[in-house]
Motif scaffolding. Structure first.
Motif, short mmCIF file in Angstrom:
data_model
loop_
_atom_site.label_atom_id
_atom_site.label_comp_id
_atom_site.label_asym_id
_atom_site.label_seq_id
_atom_site.Cartn_x
_atom_site.Cartn_y
_atom_site.Cartn_z
N LEU A 226 -16.83 -2.11 2.39
CA LEU A 226 -17.39 -1.24 3.41
C LEU A 226 -18.92 -1.32 3.33
O LEU A 226 -19.48 -1.90 2.40
N SER A 227 -19.58 -0.73 4.28
CA SER A 227 -21.05 -0.83 4.30
C SER A 227 -21.69 -0.16 3.09
O SER A 227 -22.75 -0.59 2.62
N ARG A 228 -21.05 0.88 2.58
CA ARG A 228 -21.57 1.59 1.41
C ARG A 228 -20.42 2.10 0.55
O ARG A 228 -19.37 2.46 1.05
N ARG A 229 -20.59 2.08 -0.74
CA ARG A 229 -19.80 2.82 -1.72
C ARG A 229 -18.39 2.32 -1.98
O ARG A 229 -17.85 2.54 -3.06
N GLY A 230 -17.72 1.70 -1.03
CA GLY A 230 -16.30 1.45 -1.23
C GLY A 230 -15.80 0.15 -0.64
O GLY A 230 -16.56 -0.69 -0.16
N LEU A 231 -14.48 0.02 -0.67
CA LEU A 231 -13.82 -1.10 -0.04
C LEU A 231 -12.50 -0.65 0.56
O LEU A 231 -11.96 0.41 0.19
N ALA A 232 -11.98 -1.46 1.47
CA ALA A 232 -10.75 -1.14 2.18
C ALA A 232 -9.74 -2.25 1.98
O ALA A 232 -10.10 -3.43 1.93
N VAL A 233 -8.47 -1.87 1.86
CA VAL A 233 -7.36 -2.81 1.72
C VAL A 233 -6.30 -2.42 2.74
O VAL A 233 -5.96 -1.24 2.85
N ARG A 234 -5.80 -3.40 3.47
CA ARG A 234 -4.70 -3.13 4.41
C ARG A 234 -3.61 -4.15 4.17
O ARG A 234 -3.88 -5.34 4.00
N ALA A 235 -2.35 -3.67 4.14
CA ALA A 235 -1.24 -4.56 3.79
C ALA A 235 -0.04 -4.30 4.69
O ALA A 235 0.23 -3.16 5.08
N LEU A 236 0.70 -5.37 4.97
CA LEU A 236 1.97 -5.31 5.68
C LEU A 236 3.06 -5.81 4.73
O LEU A 236 2.85 -6.76 3.98
N ALA A 237 4.22 -5.15 4.77
CA ALA A 237 5.32 -5.53 3.88
C ALA A 237 6.65 -5.38 4.62
O ALA A 237 6.72 -4.79 5.70
N HIS A 238 7.72 -5.89 3.98
CA HIS A 238 9.05 -5.79 4.56
C HIS A 238 9.84 -4.60 4.04
O HIS A 238 10.92 -4.31 4.54
N ASP A 239 9.31 -3.91 3.01
CA ASP A 239 10.02 -2.74 2.48
C ASP A 239 9.04 -1.86 1.73
O ASP A 239 7.92 -2.26 1.39
N THR A 240 9.49 -0.62 1.43
CA THR A 240 8.64 0.33 0.73
C THR A 240 8.35 -0.08 -0.71
O THR A 240 7.19 0.03 -1.15
N PRO A 241 9.33 -0.54 -1.50
CA PRO A 241 9.03 -0.86 -2.91
C PRO A 241 7.90 -1.89 -3.08
O PRO A 241 7.06 -1.74 -3.97
#
Length: 272
Positions: A226-241
């Motif tokens: 991110l522009s300051r302080r942090g980062l972002a992660v986004r994920a797609l999956a086929h199941d909750t586990p």
């Protein structure tokens, strides 16, 4: 129902305690417990009914005062029942004080067939606050053959600090208007997860490098600063586990990096 849950944490003799708890059905909470010792308070957020029902207006507010550390989760998925002639709403406000740490990992939201659900989250970070915030969305009741059968899911998130806006996003999923399986939306996956990490600057680049080194054939995901302080992660999956396990491992690695502990490679961490 108009559910209310307000909790304020304070530091008392090196222990994070709940100084104030206000709850109104269907929302409730079990008193904090301490599986890691006296310093970190763990908390389960509960819904006393079978899930979120048509007309529900839920308000959750957590405030962490200076130097506190809380781990907040839910014991089960948030089930949003059909809302044939209306909708349900939930508003969450998280305030993380100076030098405080909040780890927030709820189980997935599962909108059932015919459900319309609006979720709004506001997070305020003070100086040197640390945040691990995960948000997960499932497709519905797969055991009943429901997949993206809900009417509407809308999610708004805003994260700010004293200098201004860090994150502002809004997305709206309406399966009847646009098939979610297509490219540019879920792309054949069924579960969506978003993770925001705010940590000391010295740990930020190390975290990004570690994430980018991970190879997971069961996930489609990416990470960015991110522009300051942090980062972002986004994920797609086929199941909750798969998604949940990835985020739990992320949390373990995040903790070790933030506090400068020696860490094995990301993919070798045992979070059990």
């Amino acid at each position: 129902m108009h559910g209310i849950l307000n909790i304020t944490f304070e530091q008392k003799r090196n222990r994070t305690v709940a100084r104030e708890i206000r709850q109104q059905a269907p929302l409730r909470v079990i008193r904090p417990f301490y599986p890691e010792g006296e310093g970190t308070a763990h908390l389960y957020l509960l819904n006393a009914t079978a899930g979120i029902l048509e007309g529900d207006q839920l308000e959750i507010s957590l405030r962490l005062e200076k130097g506190t550390h809380a781990v907040v989760t839910t014991p089960a998925a948030t089930r949003v029942h059909p809302t044939p002639s209306g909708e349900a709403r939930q508003r969450t406000t998280l305030s993380v004080g100076p030098g405080a740490t909040l780890e927030y990992l709820a189980e997935p939201v599962l909108p059932y067939a015919g459900a319309a659900f609006h979720q709004e989250t506001d997070i305020f970070l003070e100086e040197q606050a640390i945040l691990f915030y995960a948000d997960l969305l499932g497709p519905g009741r797969l055991a009943r053959g429901e997949s993206f059968a809900y009417r509407l899911y809308e999610n708004q998130l805003r994260i700010v600090d004293p200098e201004g806006v860090l994150v502002q996003e809004r997305f709206r999923l309406a399966p009847s208007e646009r098939p979610l399986e297509e490219i540019g939306v879920m792309e054949g996956f069924s579960h969506l997860g978003t993770l925001y990490l705010f940590c000391p600057e010295s740990a930020r680049m190390r975290l990004l490098t570690a994430f980018r080194s991970v190879e997971r054939a069961d996930l489609f995901w990416g990470a960015t600063l991110l522009s300051r302080r942090g980062l972002a992660v986004r994920a797609l999956a086929h199941d909750t586990p798969a998604l949940h396990g990835f985020f739990l491992t992320s949390g373990t690695f995040f903790e070790r990096r933030c506090w400068g502990d020696p860490s094995p490679p990301f993919e070798n961490i045992d979070h059990s």
